[in-house]
Design a protein around this motif. Structure first.
Motif, PDB file in Angstrom:
ATOM      1  N   THR A  55      30.250 -46.422  27.978  1.00 43.57           N
ATOM      2  CA  THR A  55      29.844 -47.825  28.159  1.00 43.57           C
ATOM      3  C   THR A  55      31.048 -48.706  28.481  1.00 43.57           C
ATOM      4  O   THR A  55      30.923 -49.684  29.223  1.00 43.57           O
ATOM      5  N   LEU A  56      32.211 -48.351  27.944  1.00 46.68           N
ATOM      6  CA  LEU A  56      33.425 -49.113  28.246  1.00 46.68           C
ATOM      7  C   LEU A  56      33.935 -48.795  29.647  1.00 46.68           C
ATOM      8  O   LEU A  56      34.355 -49.682  30.390  1.00 46.68           O
ATOM      9  N   ARG A  59      32.055 -50.532  32.585  1.00 45.70           N
ATOM     10  CA  ARG A  59      32.015 -51.987  32.534  1.00 45.70           C
ATOM     11  C   ARG A  59      31.850 -52.598  33.931  1.00 45.70           C
ATOM     12  O   ARG A  59      31.217 -53.641  34.111  1.00 45.70           O
ATOM     13  N   ASP A  62      28.347 -53.468  34.843  1.00 44.37           N
ATOM     14  CA  ASP A  62      27.923 -54.763  34.314  1.00 44.37           C
ATOM     15  C   ASP A  62      28.389 -55.901  35.203  1.00 44.37           C
ATOM     16  O   ASP A  62      27.646 -56.839  35.497  1.00 44.37           O
ATOM     17  N   GLU A  63      29.643 -55.841  35.638  1.00 45.90           N
ATOM     18  CA  GLU A  63      30.213 -56.949  36.411  1.00 45.90           C
ATOM     19  C   GLU A  63      29.574 -57.060  37.794  1.00 45.90           C
ATOM     20  O   GLU A  63      29.302 -58.165  38.272  1.00 45.90           O
ATOM     21  N   THR A 306      22.765 -51.762  29.386  1.00 42.44           N
ATOM     22  CA  THR A 306      22.637 -52.741  28.297  1.00 42.44           C
ATOM     23  C   THR A 306      21.965 -52.110  27.077  1.00 42.44           C
ATOM     24  O   THR A 306      22.402 -52.304  25.941  1.00 42.44           O
ATOM     25  N   SER A 309      24.305 -49.996  25.211  1.00 47.87           N
ATOM     26  CA  SER A 309      25.367 -50.751  24.525  1.00 47.87           C
ATOM     27  C   SER A 309      24.882 -51.432  23.258  1.00 47.87           C
ATOM     28  O   SER A 309      25.703 -51.956  22.487  1.00 47.87           O
ATOM     29  N   LYS A 370      25.942 -60.307  27.738  1.00 44.75           N
ATOM     30  CA  LYS A 370      26.958 -59.303  28.058  1.00 44.75           C
ATOM     31  C   LYS A 370      28.318 -59.956  28.354  1.00 44.75           C
ATOM     32  O   LYS A 370      29.375 -59.379  28.087  1.00 44.75           O
ATOM     33  N   GLU A 371      28.284 -61.167  28.917  1.00 50.71           N
ATOM     34  CA  GLU A 371      29.528 -61.872  29.217  1.00 50.71           C
ATOM     35  C   GLU A 371      30.262 -62.246  27.936  1.00 50.71           C
ATOM     36  O   GLU A 371      31.501 -62.230  27.883  1.00 50.71           O
ATOM     37  N   VAL A 374      32.570 -59.532  26.746  1.00 47.11           N
ATOM     38  CA  VAL A 374      33.869 -59.459  27.432  1.00 47.11           C
ATOM     39  C   VAL A 374      34.805 -60.555  26.942  1.00 47.11           C
ATOM     40  O   VAL A 374      35.988 -60.307  26.673  1.00 47.11           O
ATOM     41  N   PRO A 377      35.532 -59.964  22.487  1.00 51.69           N
ATOM     42  CA  PRO A 377      35.274 -58.562  22.133  1.00 51.69           C
ATOM     43  C   PRO A 377      35.235 -58.289  20.622  1.00 51.69           C
ATOM     44  O   PRO A 377      34.651 -57.302  20.188  1.00 51.69           O
ATOM     45  N   ASN A 381      29.734 -57.551  20.582  1.00 54.87           N
ATOM     46  CA  ASN A 381      28.670 -56.536  20.583  1.00 54.87           C
ATOM     47  C   ASN A 381      27.542 -56.843  19.608  1.00 54.87           C
ATOM     48  O   ASN A 381      26.369 -56.826  19.986  1.00 54.87           O
TER      49      ASN A 381
END
Length: 841
Positions: A55-56, A59, A62-63, A306, A309, A370-371, A374, A377, A381
């Motif tokens: 998931t990391l 990323r 996601d972006e 998502t 995560s 989700k933003e 980032v 951090p 989550n």
């Protein structure tokens, strides 16, 4: 290398996510619920197919997705469409933003003592988290709202206001989130709130708008490139991703150079870019089309990741918090929409129910959650897990409420429930030219009941006195009912496009007519008719397409045009409950008929042997006219007619006379239905009819080798000759003569050879199975089950009764499977004696 491996594994999971999402839609759940569920199942807390490390590493997915979501949000804000209801939209938007932001933010703050990651935070930090939550919960879902409006074909001031507010809200929420992100960052870093901070915040938002404008120019240049659409799509998605990279670099560089971080919100930049492309360029439609075409792929990737995560351990602890916030948001929306609508002077009824239209959340809300992960951090989550839980609840509850609100306002124009029986052969044609009357005559010749509605009389109706013609004063609902349109199985519109559309719309909304056909005059109107599910005939292209088909597939084209003698194509509805769940391979159609396609719940597909029929399936069958009639009866619920057709088809010429149908009907009516499968096994004293007694003492042949009819009839003749007191050669000759007159193969795998012999009080039955098949002729399928009946003319009535018994046995959809699975000769005999059928008892 790890990113490549993670990406490949994730792509496979995304394919599964798509299937699960569409499967869950059938239960009424939103599409994204399936994507999220797949991600949760595949994620680190369950199957661990998508690990925490993955998931990391993913990323960037996601972006890319967040950039797309922001582009779409900006693109949907088209100012020209909002001008007519600016006052209502402005007041309601203000009421919703203020009430939702403050009430949900306050609720989140008051619940902070029950949220694990907030319990040890100082008050300033709790305020920072709460205002971010309040900002995200302001978000709506334009895509869901638009989908519901399209589904219900909703039109009216209420619907237009709701759409305007929903689209504006996503723009407002991104700006609000950008401001609150900077405020929250300041609260966590301990910055002072003064005039300098306010100027700094305004400068950040201003810089984001300027960069957004520059990105819009870049996208415009991409759209004007003379390259394929797929390349344009990739460049647009890449530009969104680069905005996130740029924002991150500026943030890190400013942290080392300045005393404060410069936070340029990438979602705001992308939204501004989408807004400018949509409102200031001539390529708006192409831009929105590209976003629409790639949307499903992006949503699958984003929502699946998502789901993976989500911190399920946090969700287990905080689900009551999510439910509480869900209700707090709903109450805030109720007050906000009512206050805003009242200030806009909207009708009280609108204000009382409008809150139902604003519950749904989806893309932008999830993107903002989700933003936060980032930008913060340390606690992002667990925060995102709570917010996403609320959004899922809103996505489940919101759409049904919005549908109910539209129906309460009577602005829905969805398809009416059709009350005409499937397969109805009543048609109404609206048109006054020669083609309309020619079509009417053609349908009448094929057994249809046809009426023609005309707006003015001409000499065509005088030339065709057999056609019922109705002169219409207008094309209103009342006039269409006057022609019997509300009871028609098919409506054909052959007037001008505007008149045709009015007819189709009334048929769609008020009659629920299953088959609506329109002759198109101007291709520009194609999409209007298509939205109603109308079958469109474009004269400009129809002749060319027809000639093309004749050139490429002359046999198929002539068949479709009805030019093949004794061959036809029909659509039949499956209504016989005995056929529900039956595989096509077990259907035993006449060998001169083939199923071409199946339409199920609006989806047309080509079936295969293992396709199972469902109630209401519309099946397209091609075959001989008589076989199609037989199939139509079997697919319907009239078993008696289907049985009669099969008996008549099987009867030898010596048994046929004008009264045969009446006799068979009397036999069927006089017999009583007896269920024998269990009773025969448990109670040996159960009364049997005469046919059962014959079967008990009849020869049964279980043939191990494939053979032709000559070999088969030779074996039959020797097996039956003694009981009939006839020579085997004489019996063989009669069986062969009968077969040469007309085949006794009635369906694939089934034959019923039967003859009338000389003498009195003679009757005999033989059962035969050949798993490898008996070849009766090159033009008929192999036979696996044969019932041989031989009797004298004085046994005519019993001969018909025996044929009726055989027909009932073989029409059972389970017969073929039982017959082929029977272990031995005794089991074969038991299949016949144990069958459910009418008996003379």
């Amino acid at each position: 290398m790890d990113v490549v491996v993670f990406g490949a594994c994730f792509a496979l999971i995304a394919v599964a996510s798509k299937q699960i999402g569409h499967s869950l839609m059938k239960t009424g759940l939103p599409l994204i619920s399936g994507f999220l569920l797949t991600g949760i199942i595949a994620g680190p807390y369950m199957l661990d197919l998508i690990t925490l490390e993955a998931t990391l590493n993913l990323r960037f997915v996601d972006e890319v997705s967040l950039g797309f979501i922001a582009f779409a949000a900006g693109g949907e804000l088209y100012l020209k469409e909002l001008k007519t209801r600016v006052k209502s939209i402005a007041w309601i938007t203000t009421g919703l933003v203020v009430c939702t932001f403050f009430l949900t933010g306050l609720t989140f703050f008051l619940l902070s003592g029950f949220i694990p990651f907030m319990q040890l935070m100082p008050v300033d930090a709790k305020i920072g988290v709460s205002i971010l939550a309040g900002a995200i919960l302001v978000a709506r879902s334009p895509s869901s709202a638009i989908a519901i409006v399209n589904e219900l074909r909703a039109k009216g001031s209420f619907t237009q206001t709701v759409l305007g507010v929903t689209i504006i809200m996503d723009v407002v929420v991104i700006i609000l989130f950008a401001a609150n992100s900077s405020i929250a960052d300041a609260l966590f870093s301990g910055m002072d709130f003064n005039f300098s901070f306010i100027l700094f915040l305004i400068a950040e938002i201003g810089a984001s708008v300027i960069i957004g404008y520059l990105v819009s120019r870049l996208i415009l240049a991409v759209l004007l490139l003379p390259v394929q659409k797929s390349l344009k799509t990739g460049l647009i998605l890449s530009s969104g991703y680069l905005v996130f990279v740029l924002s991150s670099q500026i943030r890190h560089m400013s942290h080392g150079i300045l005393s404060a971080e410069v936070l340029l919100e990438p979602l705001l930049i992308c939204m501004v870019a989408g807004f400018f492309v949509s409102n200031t360029s001539r390529v708006r439609k192409e831009f929105l089309k590209i976003l629409y075409d790639i949307s499903l792929t992006v949503y699958i990737a984003f929502f699946t990741l998502t789901g993976a995560s989500l911190s399920l351990d946090v969700l287990v602890q905080t689900w009551p918090i999510a439910v509480t916030l869900f209700f707090a948001r709903a109450i805030a929306i109720l007050f906000g929409s009512f206050i805003g609508g009242t200030l806009a002077k909207n009708p009280l009824k609108n204000n009382a129910i409008s809150w139902m239209a604003y519950i749904t959340q989806a893309g932008v809300g999830l993107g903002l959650a989700k933003e936060v992960v980032v930008e913060f951090p340390e606690w992002g989550n667990p925060f995102a897990t709570i917010i996403i839980s609320i959004i899922v609840l809103n996505q489940i509850v919101g759409p049904p409420l919005f549908k109910y609100a539209i129906k309460m306002m009577k602005e829905d124009h969805s398809r009416a429930e059709g009350h005409v029986a499937a397969g109805s052969r009543n048609a109404v044609i609206f048109g006054s030219d020669g083609q309309a009357f020619a079509l009417a005559m053609s349908l009448i010749s094929q057994g249809w009941a046809v009426k023609v509605g005309v707006t003015h009389m001409n000499n065509h109706h005088e030339k065709n006195p057999n056609i019922n013609v109705y002169q219409l004063s207008d094309l209103s609902l009342a006039q269409l009912k006057y022609t019997g349109g509300d009871h028609a199985g098919a409506i054909v519109a052959m007037l001008s496009d505007d008149e045709n559309y009015k007819i189709c719309e009334i048929a769609y909304e008020h009659f629920g007519t299953q088959t609506i056909i329109a002759r198109l005059n101007d291709r520009k109107n194609f999409s209007r008719f298509q939205a109603l599910g109308v079958l469109i005939v474009d004269p400009a292209t129809a002749i060319v397409s027809l000639l093309d088909n004749f050139v490429q597939s002359p046999a198929a084209a002539s068949l479709l045009m009805g030019m093949q003698k004794d061959r036809n194509i029909v659509d039949l509805r499956i209504k016989n409950p005995d056929l529900f769940g039956l595989a096509l391979r077990d259907l035993r159609l006449p060998f001169d008929a083939v199923i071409m396609s199946v339409r199920r719940r609006g989806v047309l597909f080509v079936p295969h042997d293992y396709t199972r029929l469902e109630a209401g399936d519309l099946v397209t069958v091609v075959g001989a006219t008589n076989s199609l009639k037989e199939i139509a009866l079997r697919f319907d619920v009239n078993q008696e007619e289907a049985l009669l057709q099969l008996v008549e088809k099987a009867s030898a010429k010596e048994l046929i006379d004008p009264l045969v149908q009446t006799e068979v009907k009397e036999i069927i009516a006089s017999d009583r239905f007896v269920q024998r499968d269990r009773s025969v096994q448990k109670n040996k004293s159960v009364q049997k009819d005469r046919f059962d007694l014959f079967v008990e003492n009849s020869p049964v042949m279980d043939l191990k080798q494939a053979m032709n009819k000559e070999t088969f009839f030779d074996m039959v003749s020797h097996a039956m000759s003694d009981s009939l007191n006839m020579s085997p050669s004489r019996l063989y000759d009669m069986l062969m003569t009968r077969e040469e007159e007309i085949t006794t193969v009635l369906a694939p795998g089934l034959a019923v050879p039967h003859i009338i012999v000389e003498g009195e009080k003679k009757f005999s039955v033989l059962l035969a199975r050949c798993r490898k098949g008996i070849e009766f002729s090159k033009s008929t399928p192999l036979v696996y089950a044969a019932f041989v009946l031989v009797g004298s003319k004085d046994e005519r009535k019993f001969h018909l009764r025996a044929l009726s018994a055989v027909a009932q046995i073989v029409l059972d959809p389970r017969f073929e499977k039982k017959w082929l699975r029977a272990k031995n000769q005794a089991a074969l005999r038991q299949v016949v004696i144990g069958a459910d059928r009418k008996r003379e008892v």
